[in-house]
Design a protein around this motif. Structure first.
Motif, PDB file in Angstrom:
ATOM      1  N   TYR A 175       0.911  -1.027   0.161  1.00 35.31           N
ATOM      2  CA  TYR A 175      -0.002   0.028  -0.036  1.00 35.31           C
ATOM      3  C   TYR A 175       0.773   1.173   0.059  1.00 35.31           C
ATOM      4  CZ  TYR A 175      -3.660  -3.232   1.496  1.00 35.31           C
ATOM      5  OH  TYR A 175      -4.750  -4.038   1.691  1.00 35.31           O
ATOM      6  N   ILE A 176       0.306   2.212  -0.698  1.00 34.45           N
ATOM      7  CA  ILE A 176       1.112   3.628  -0.289  1.00 34.45           C
ATOM      8  C   ILE A 176      -0.377   4.406   0.044  1.00 34.45           C
ATOM      9  CG2 ILE A 176       0.587   4.170  -3.026  1.00 34.45           C
ATOM     10  CD1 ILE A 176       3.181   6.187  -2.623  1.00 34.45           C
ATOM     11  N   ASN A 177       0.075   5.274   1.035  1.00 32.31           N
ATOM     12  CA  ASN A 177      -0.725   6.290   1.924  1.00 32.31           C
ATOM     13  C   ASN A 177      -0.160   7.506   1.781  1.00 32.31           C
ATOM     14  OD1 ASN A 177      -2.982   4.020   2.487  1.00 32.31           O
ATOM     15  ND2 ASN A 177      -0.983   3.132   3.367  1.00 32.31           N
ATOM     16  N   LEU A 178      -0.787   8.653   1.368  1.00 35.26           N
ATOM     17  CA  LEU A 178      -0.218   9.695   1.143  1.00 35.26           C
ATOM     18  C   LEU A 178      -1.423  10.740   1.954  1.00 35.26           C
ATOM     19  CD1 LEU A 178       1.361  10.275  -2.061  1.00 35.26           C
ATOM     20  CD2 LEU A 178       2.488   9.570  -0.243  1.00 35.26           C
ATOM     21  N   ASN A 179      -0.967  11.442   2.989  1.00 38.92           N
ATOM     22  CA  ASN A 179      -1.870  12.370   3.679  1.00 38.92           C
ATOM     23  C   ASN A 179      -1.384  13.794   3.362  1.00 38.92           C
ATOM     24  OD1 ASN A 179      -3.079  10.520   5.264  1.00 38.92           O
ATOM     25  ND2 ASN A 179      -1.450  10.007   6.183  1.00 38.92           N
ATOM     26  N   ASP A 180      -2.457  14.803   3.786  1.00 41.11           N
ATOM     27  CA  ASP A 180      -2.487  16.270   3.358  1.00 41.11           C
ATOM     28  C   ASP A 180      -1.745  16.389   2.102  1.00 41.11           C
ATOM     29  OD1 ASP A 180      -3.008  16.685   6.125  1.00 41.11           O
ATOM     30  OD2 ASP A 180      -0.809  16.079   6.809  1.00 41.11           O
ATOM     31  N   VAL A 181      -2.600  16.103   1.045  1.00 40.70           N
ATOM     32  CA  VAL A 181      -2.070  16.423  -0.306  1.00 40.70           C
ATOM     33  C   VAL A 181      -2.749  17.780  -0.950  1.00 40.70           C
ATOM     34  CG1 VAL A 181      -1.632  13.776  -0.916  1.00 40.70           C
ATOM     35  CG2 VAL A 181      -4.269  14.688  -1.168  1.00 40.70           C
ATOM     36  N   GLY A 182      -3.886  18.115  -0.199  1.00 36.18           N
ATOM     37  CA  GLY A 182      -4.613  19.239  -0.630  1.00 36.18           C
ATOM     38  C   GLY A 182      -5.734  18.970  -1.530  1.00 36.18           C
ATOM     39  N   GLU A 183      -6.484  20.092  -2.045  1.00 36.97           N
ATOM     40  CA  GLU A 183      -7.635  19.699  -2.794  1.00 36.97           C
ATOM     41  C   GLU A 183      -7.286  19.377  -4.251  1.00 36.97           C
ATOM     42  OE1 GLU A 183      -9.997  23.160  -2.782  1.00 36.97           O
ATOM     43  OE2 GLU A 183     -10.264  23.073  -0.536  1.00 36.97           O
ATOM     44  N   HIS A 184      -7.910  18.336  -4.540  1.00 34.46           N
ATOM     45  CA  HIS A 184      -7.602  17.860  -5.981  1.00 34.46           C
ATOM     46  C   HIS A 184      -8.857  17.391  -6.590  1.00 34.46           C
ATOM     47  CE1 HIS A 184      -6.791  14.548  -3.501  1.00 34.46           C
ATOM     48  NE2 HIS A 184      -7.087  13.700  -4.496  1.00 34.46           N
ATOM     49  N   ASN A 185      -8.991  17.176  -8.031  1.00 34.60           N
ATOM     50  CA  ASN A 185     -10.096  16.392  -8.715  1.00 34.60           C
ATOM     51  C   ASN A 185      -9.574  15.127  -9.078  1.00 34.60           C
ATOM     52  OD1 ASN A 185     -10.217  19.559  -9.751  1.00 34.60           O
ATOM     53  ND2 ASN A 185     -11.870  18.607  -8.360  1.00 34.60           N
ATOM     54  N   TYR A 186      -8.410  14.866  -9.472  1.00 34.16           N
ATOM     55  CA  TYR A 186      -7.908  13.588 -10.052  1.00 34.16           C
ATOM     56  C   TYR A 186      -6.621  13.219  -9.724  1.00 34.16           C
ATOM     57  CZ  TYR A 186     -11.676  14.384 -13.464  1.00 34.16           C
ATOM     58  OH  TYR A 186     -12.844  14.990 -14.033  1.00 34.16           O
ATOM     59  N   ILE A 187      -6.240  11.932  -9.658  1.00 35.66           N
ATOM     60  CA  ILE A 187      -4.951  11.549  -9.485  1.00 35.66           C
ATOM     61  C   ILE A 187      -4.433  10.738 -10.771  1.00 35.66           C
ATOM     62  CG2 ILE A 187      -4.966  11.329  -7.089  1.00 35.66           C
ATOM     63  CD1 ILE A 187      -4.540   8.284  -7.375  1.00 35.66           C
ATOM     64  N   PHE A 188      -3.181  10.700 -11.064  1.00 32.09           N
ATOM     65  CA  PHE A 188      -2.722   9.923 -12.031  1.00 32.09           C
ATOM     66  C   PHE A 188      -1.207   9.119 -11.353  1.00 32.09           C
ATOM     67  CE2 PHE A 188      -4.885  13.138 -14.392  1.00 32.09           C
ATOM     68  CZ  PHE A 188      -4.992  12.621 -15.399  1.00 32.09           C
TER      69      PHE A 188
ATOM     70  N   LYS B 238      -4.090 -12.907 -11.830  1.00 34.75           N
ATOM     71  CA  LYS B 238      -4.467 -11.678 -11.697  1.00 34.75           C
ATOM     72  C   LYS B 238      -3.518 -10.488 -11.182  1.00 34.75           C
ATOM     73  CE  LYS B 238      -9.394 -12.818 -11.717  1.00 34.75           C
ATOM     74  NZ  LYS B 238     -10.837 -12.725 -10.673  1.00 34.75           N
ATOM     75  N   TRP B 239      -3.604  -9.434 -11.597  1.00 34.39           N
ATOM     76  CA  TRP B 239      -2.998  -8.471 -11.118  1.00 34.39           C
ATOM     77  C   TRP B 239      -3.841  -7.213 -10.883  1.00 34.39           C
ATOM     78  CZ3 TRP B 239      -1.739  -3.312 -11.532  1.00 34.39           C
ATOM     79  CH2 TRP B 239      -0.602  -2.596 -10.999  1.00 34.39           C
ATOM     80  N   ILE B 240      -3.601  -6.710  -9.585  1.00 33.28           N
ATOM     81  CA  ILE B 240      -4.805  -5.451  -9.197  1.00 33.28           C
ATOM     82  C   ILE B 240      -4.139  -4.207  -8.766  1.00 33.28           C
ATOM     83  CG2 ILE B 240      -6.744  -5.283  -7.642  1.00 33.28           C
ATOM     84  CD1 ILE B 240      -6.526  -8.548  -7.340  1.00 33.28           C
ATOM     85  N   LEU B 241      -4.885  -3.280  -9.164  1.00 31.50           N
ATOM     86  CA  LEU B 241      -4.583  -1.596  -8.523  1.00 31.50           C
ATOM     87  C   LEU B 241      -5.954  -1.264  -8.033  1.00 31.50           C
ATOM     88  CD1 LEU B 241      -2.857   0.694  -8.128  1.00 31.50           C
ATOM     89  CD2 LEU B 241      -3.582   1.575 -10.545  1.00 31.50           C
ATOM     90  N   GLU B 242      -5.796  -1.113  -6.686  1.00 29.69           N
ATOM     91  CA  GLU B 242      -7.090  -0.487  -6.244  1.00 29.69           C
ATOM     92  C   GLU B 242      -7.012   0.918  -5.574  1.00 29.69           C
ATOM     93  OE1 GLU B 242     -10.269  -1.830  -2.978  1.00 29.69           O
ATOM     94  OE2 GLU B 242      -8.660  -3.122  -3.299  1.00 29.69           O
TER      95      GLU B 242
ATOM     96  N   GLY C  64     -10.801  14.760  -1.121  1.00 30.88           N
ATOM     97  CA  GLY C  64     -10.490  14.680  -0.026  1.00 30.88           C
ATOM     98  C   GLY C  64      -8.985  15.302   0.166  1.00 30.88           C
ATOM     99  N   ASN C  65      -8.203  14.802   1.311  1.00 28.46           N
ATOM    100  CA  ASN C  65      -7.101  15.373   1.365  1.00 28.46           C
ATOM    101  C   ASN C  65      -5.991  14.077   1.580  1.00 28.46           C
ATOM    102  OD1 ASN C  65      -5.355  17.493   2.123  1.00 28.46           O
ATOM    103  ND2 ASN C  65      -5.154  17.207   4.221  1.00 28.46           N
ATOM    104  N   ALA C  66      -6.614  12.900   1.410  1.00 28.31           N
ATOM    105  CA  ALA C  66      -5.733  11.808   1.286  1.00 28.31           C
ATOM    106  C   ALA C  66      -5.719  10.707   0.194  1.00 28.31           C
ATOM    107  CB  ALA C  66      -5.900  10.986   2.784  1.00 28.31           C
ATOM    108  N   ILE C  67      -4.757  10.102  -0.048  1.00 32.27           N
ATOM    109  CA  ILE C  67      -4.672   9.232  -1.393  1.00 32.27           C
ATOM    110  C   ILE C  67      -4.008   7.623  -0.743  1.00 32.27           C
ATOM    111  CG2 ILE C  67      -3.587   8.439  -3.518  1.00 32.27           C
ATOM    112  CD1 ILE C  67      -3.479  11.576  -4.130  1.00 32.27           C
ATOM    113  N   SER C  68      -4.878   6.857  -1.110  1.00 29.05           N
ATOM    114  CA  SER C  68      -4.425   5.536  -0.743  1.00 29.05           C
ATOM    115  C   SER C  68      -4.577   4.656  -1.847  1.00 29.05           C
ATOM    116  CB  SER C  68      -5.360   4.875   0.485  1.00 29.05           C
ATOM    117  OG  SER C  68      -4.960   3.483   0.652  1.00 29.05           O
ATOM    118  N   LEU C  69      -3.374   3.739  -2.062  1.00 29.51           N
ATOM    119  CA  LEU C  69      -3.449   2.976  -3.432  1.00 29.51           C
ATOM    120  C   LEU C  69      -3.043   1.494  -2.766  1.00 29.51           C
ATOM    121  CD1 LEU C  69      -1.805   5.346  -5.790  1.00 29.51           C
ATOM    122  CD2 LEU C  69      -4.029   4.275  -6.131  1.00 29.51           C
ATOM    123  N   LYS C  70      -3.642   0.466  -3.418  1.00 32.81           N
ATOM    124  CA  LYS C  70      -3.198  -0.936  -3.231  1.00 32.81           C
ATOM    125  C   LYS C  70      -2.592  -1.726  -4.485  1.00 32.81           C
ATOM    126  CE  LYS C  70      -5.154  -5.177  -1.538  1.00 32.81           C
ATOM    127  NZ  LYS C  70      -6.515  -6.026  -1.124  1.00 32.81           N
ATOM    128  N   PHE C  71      -1.353  -2.117  -4.316  1.00 31.27           N
ATOM    129  CA  PHE C  71      -0.955  -2.987  -5.538  1.00 31.27           C
ATOM    130  C   PHE C  71      -0.780  -4.298  -5.149  1.00 31.27           C
ATOM    131  CE2 PHE C  71       0.409   1.151  -5.983  1.00 31.27           C
ATOM    132  CZ  PHE C  71       0.817   1.668  -7.196  1.00 31.27           C
TER     133      PHE C  71
END
Length: 232
Positions: free
Chosen positions: A64-77, A103-107, A188-195
């Motif tokens: 997992y990668i977890n990023l906090n306090d990223v600020g306002e946004h509409n999209y991530i790449f 299978k390989w998964i990005l969530e 929101g103000n946080a991003i979480s990605l699971k590989f």
């Protein structure tokens, strides 16, 4: 797969009948793992592959990668190099009994996400390193989601890279490199990605537990980047 920001621009324009203004375009995470930096990452270790330090190699595992306090946004790449090591069998393994996909998964599931469409939040696909014999191949889904059907190594950037393990392990195979970029609606103000992966290996030779399973089928990540976009 969203390849560039122009697609998003026109989507917003069509929906709003006015030209949106991009007010933020920021690379907030950039890791080539050469310094073995695991900040904001849960799970995983390091391997030297292709003369580079990579995150992995993974087998029926996740990080997992977890990023906090990223600020306002509409999209991530999110973009990254994905190494598919060994004898991945794609959508099926060729066995009639208990046939399963590799299978390989990005969530993507950030806290307080305002968008709830699960099809936009999970990308589940398959990869095949299987050779083709005459008209027979073990097909993969990538670059589309599972259960679409494509030929082995479709969409790859480079194939026939070296094996992750030495050739004295029976059944090991070459590595295929994919350069992947995915875009998600976000807020929101946080991003979480699971590989993650779900690998099925009924024919793997178990000489040394997980290590041999990783020689048969595994994956690694390099050059992981996350960019956020905001429009007004």
């Amino acid at each position: 797969m969203i390849k560039n920001y122009t697609i998003i621009f026109f989507a917003i324009f069509i929906n709003s009948c006015s030209y949106p203004e991009m007010v933020r375009n920021e690379l907030i995470y950039d890791n080539n793992f050469e310094t073995k930096n695991l900040d904001n990452i849960a799970g995983g270790g390091f391997t030297i592959f292709n003369n580079s330090t990579v995150l992995g190699n993974f087998n029926n595992d996740e990080f997992y990668i977890n990023l906090n306090d990223v600020g306002e946004h509409n999209y991530i790449f999110v973009s990254f190099d994905l190494y598919i090591h060994g004898t991945w069998d794609g959508n099926n393994n060729g066995f009639e009994v208990n046939d399963r996909a590799d299978k390989w998964i990005l969530e993507f599931n950030p806290p307080n996400n305002l968008y709830s469409d699960p099809e936009n939040d999970i990308f589940e696909t398959t990869f095949s390193n299987s050779p083709c014999f005459s008209n027979y191949c073990l097909k993969q889904s990538y670059p589309e989601s599972f259960p679409n059907v494509n030929n082995p190594k479709t969409g790859s950037f480079f194939n026939e890279l070296k094996n992750i393990c030495s050739d004295d392990f029976f059944g090991t195979g070459p590595t295929t490199l994919y350069k992947i970029e995915k875009g998600f609606k976000s807020s929101g103000n946080a991003i979480s990605l699971k590989f993650a992966d779900k690998l099925y290996q009924p024919n793997a030779i178990d000489k040394d537990g997980v290590i041999m399973a990783k020689c048969d089928e595994s994956w690694s990540i390099d050059n992981l980047k996350i960019r956020i976009i905001k429009y007004e």
